[in-house]
Design a protein around this motif. Structure first.
Motif, PDB file in Angstrom:
ATOM      1  N   MET A 108       0.826  -1.192   0.000  1.00 49.07           N
ATOM      2  CA  MET A 108       0.000   0.000   0.000  1.00 49.07           C
ATOM      3  C   MET A 108       0.874   1.262   0.000  1.00 49.07           C
ATOM      4  SD  MET A 108      -3.053  -1.070  -0.222  1.00 49.07           S
ATOM      5  CE  MET A 108      -3.856   0.514   0.011  1.00 49.07           C
ATOM      6  N   ARG A 109       1.953   1.227   0.740  1.00 48.53           N
ATOM      7  CA  ARG A 109       2.872   2.372   0.714  1.00 48.53           C
ATOM      8  C   ARG A 109       3.534   2.504  -0.659  1.00 48.53           C
ATOM      9  NH1 ARG A 109       3.751   0.649   6.178  1.00 48.53           N
ATOM     10  NH2 ARG A 109       5.392  -0.802   5.510  1.00 48.53           N
ATOM     11  N   ALA A 116       3.349   5.677  -3.151  1.00 50.60           N
ATOM     12  CA  ALA A 116       4.557   6.300  -3.690  1.00 50.60           C
ATOM     13  C   ALA A 116       4.517   6.395  -5.210  1.00 50.60           C
ATOM     14  CB  ALA A 116       5.785   5.497  -3.252  1.00 50.60           C
ATOM     15  N   LYS A 117       3.823   5.471  -5.845  1.00 49.34           N
ATOM     16  CA  LYS A 117       3.708   5.505  -7.309  1.00 49.34           C
ATOM     17  C   LYS A 117       2.607   6.441  -7.786  1.00 49.34           C
ATOM     18  CE  LYS A 117       5.585   0.917  -8.300  1.00 49.34           C
ATOM     19  NZ  LYS A 117       5.327  -0.403  -8.920  1.00 49.34           N
ATOM     20  N   GLY A 118       1.933   7.102  -6.847  1.00 44.75           N
ATOM     21  CA  GLY A 118       0.935   8.092  -7.220  1.00 44.75           C
ATOM     22  C   GLY A 118      -0.466   7.566  -7.399  1.00 44.75           C
ATOM     23  N   ALA A 119      -0.775   6.405  -6.808  1.00 47.18           N
ATOM     24  CA  ALA A 119      -2.136   5.872  -6.913  1.00 47.18           C
ATOM     25  C   ALA A 119      -3.118   6.792  -6.211  1.00 47.18           C
ATOM     26  CB  ALA A 119      -2.202   4.471  -6.296  1.00 47.18           C
ATOM     27  N   SER A 120      -4.293   6.943  -6.798  1.00 45.09           N
ATOM     28  CA  SER A 120      -5.306   7.817  -6.211  1.00 45.09           C
ATOM     29  C   SER A 120      -5.867   7.205  -4.937  1.00 45.09           C
ATOM     30  CB  SER A 120      -6.445   8.042  -7.214  1.00 45.09           C
ATOM     31  OG  SER A 120      -7.122   6.826  -7.483  1.00 45.09           O
ATOM     32  N   SER A 121      -6.480   8.049  -4.126  1.00 41.93           N
ATOM     33  CA  SER A 121      -7.085   7.565  -2.876  1.00 41.93           C
ATOM     34  C   SER A 121      -8.176   6.554  -3.163  1.00 41.93           C
ATOM     35  CB  SER A 121      -7.641   8.740  -2.081  1.00 41.93           C
ATOM     36  OG  SER A 121      -6.619   9.647  -1.742  1.00 41.93           O
ATOM     37  N   TYR A 122      -8.949   6.804  -4.220  1.00 43.91           N
ATOM     38  CA  TYR A 122     -10.030   5.876  -4.569  1.00 43.91           C
ATOM     39  C   TYR A 122      -9.472   4.502  -4.930  1.00 43.91           C
ATOM     40  CZ  TYR A 122     -14.033   3.861  -6.984  1.00 43.91           C
ATOM     41  OH  TYR A 122     -15.052   3.038  -7.369  1.00 43.91           O
TER      42      TYR A 122
END
Length: 313
Positions: A213-214, A218-224
């Motif tokens: 998850m971290r 770090a790769k810029g995944a959205s909160s959704y």
């Protein structure tokens, strides 16, 4: 998978047999005589003896049990002692109110509980998380009948916004049907909302602390994407488990809720049957609800494979 289902069905038969024996003995050994209740206060011993003979209550208990199992396997759940009507007919007439209340309660509990738990885990220590702690304590500690009486007082007696009690069939219109189910649904659902929300929060917190998850953050995944595509899917097994448990426990909670709100469902039918010592109704409802409980547990176990592909039976 097929072998697992067969093994579970065999074990379910054994469980249902034990339930049947327990229910039969519990009702037969409990104090009170249904024949005396039917005959009335002015009945003579001869009249009571005649009624017992017609009902088969003078037969040895093993014989009564064999006759009961034989008839039930043939689809005959017996005849009500007091009304003289078929038990399955009485149950089918009371099924719609109970199913309506149960389904609405589960929809409310799952929707609000899971959403509340996800938000609390995403903003742990924040306002939503603290509100969840307060709400959970309230939902766990306050009995359903107390919540029901409070809702009736404020929304029916004081404001006249909602009907006090009763049930409106769904074929009479969705408006009256829904209006009479709002309060019992909320009263019954608060505890399950708190339960599901707390488990959802704990499961989501565990997944959100994982390394992957971290890495996704770090790769810029959205909160959704992090919450619903990664975290919720991996936290789904405990959440699904508690939803299945809640639905099974709901069967018992419906009895008290229907009594408070005067809903003519299966719960009220069971309460009346207990008061009248109506053996066929009590036995049939307990056996059917036990079978439903077993099927719910089996469905939950099979649904695990849809959430987590690593699970195989």
């Amino acid at each position: 998978m097929g072998g697992y289902v067969i093994r579970r069905m065999v074990s379910a038969i054994a469980v249902m047999a034990m339930v049947g024996i327990f229910v039969f003995l519990l009702l037969r050994l409990a104090p009170g005589d249904p024949a005396a209740r039917i005959a009335g206060d002015m009945a003579t011993p001869k009249m009571i003896a005649g009624i017992r003979e017609r009902m088969g209550l003078n037969d040895p208990m093993p014989v009564q049990f064999i006759h009961w199992v034989r008839d039930m396997l043939g689809g005959d759940f017996g005849t009500s002692i007091f009304s003289g009507r078929q038990v399955l007919e009485l149950i089918s007439q009371r099924l719609e109110p109970t199913l309506s209340l149960s389904i609405l309660t589960m929809i409310l509990s799952v929707t609000v509980g899971v959403s509340f738990g996800i938000l609390a885990a995403w903003r742990t220590g924040g306002l939503v998380d603290r509100l969840l702690a307060v709400f959970s304590a309230f939902g766990y500690s306050v009995p359903v009948f107390v919540i029901g009486f409070v809702l009736i007082y404020f929304f029916a007696i004081r404001t006249h916004w909602l009907p006090v009690q009763g049930y409106a069939p769904i074929n009479g219109g969705l408006g009256p049907w829904f209006a009479r189910l709002i309060m019992p649904t909320v009263a019954l659902g608060l505890g399950y909302i708190a339960f599901i929300a707390r488990v959802t929060r704990a499961s989501m917190l565990e997944v959100l602390s994982e390394d992957y998850m971290r890495t996704a953050a770090a790769k810029g995944a959205s909160s959704y994407a992090m919450l619903f595509h990664h975290a919720l899917k991996n936290a789904g097994v405990p959440i699904l488990t508690v939803i299945g448990i809640s639905f099974a426990y709901l069967i018992g909670g419906v009895v008290l809720t229907e009594t408070v709100f005067n809903i003519p469902g299966i719960g009220r039918l069971v309460v009346d049957a207990i008061n009248n010592r109506d053996y066929p109704i009590i036995q049939s409802v307990l056996i059917l609800t036990s079978g439903l409980y077993v099927l719910i547990n089996l469905a939950v176990d099979l649904a695990y494979t849809l959430i987590d592909p690593r699970i195989r039976y």
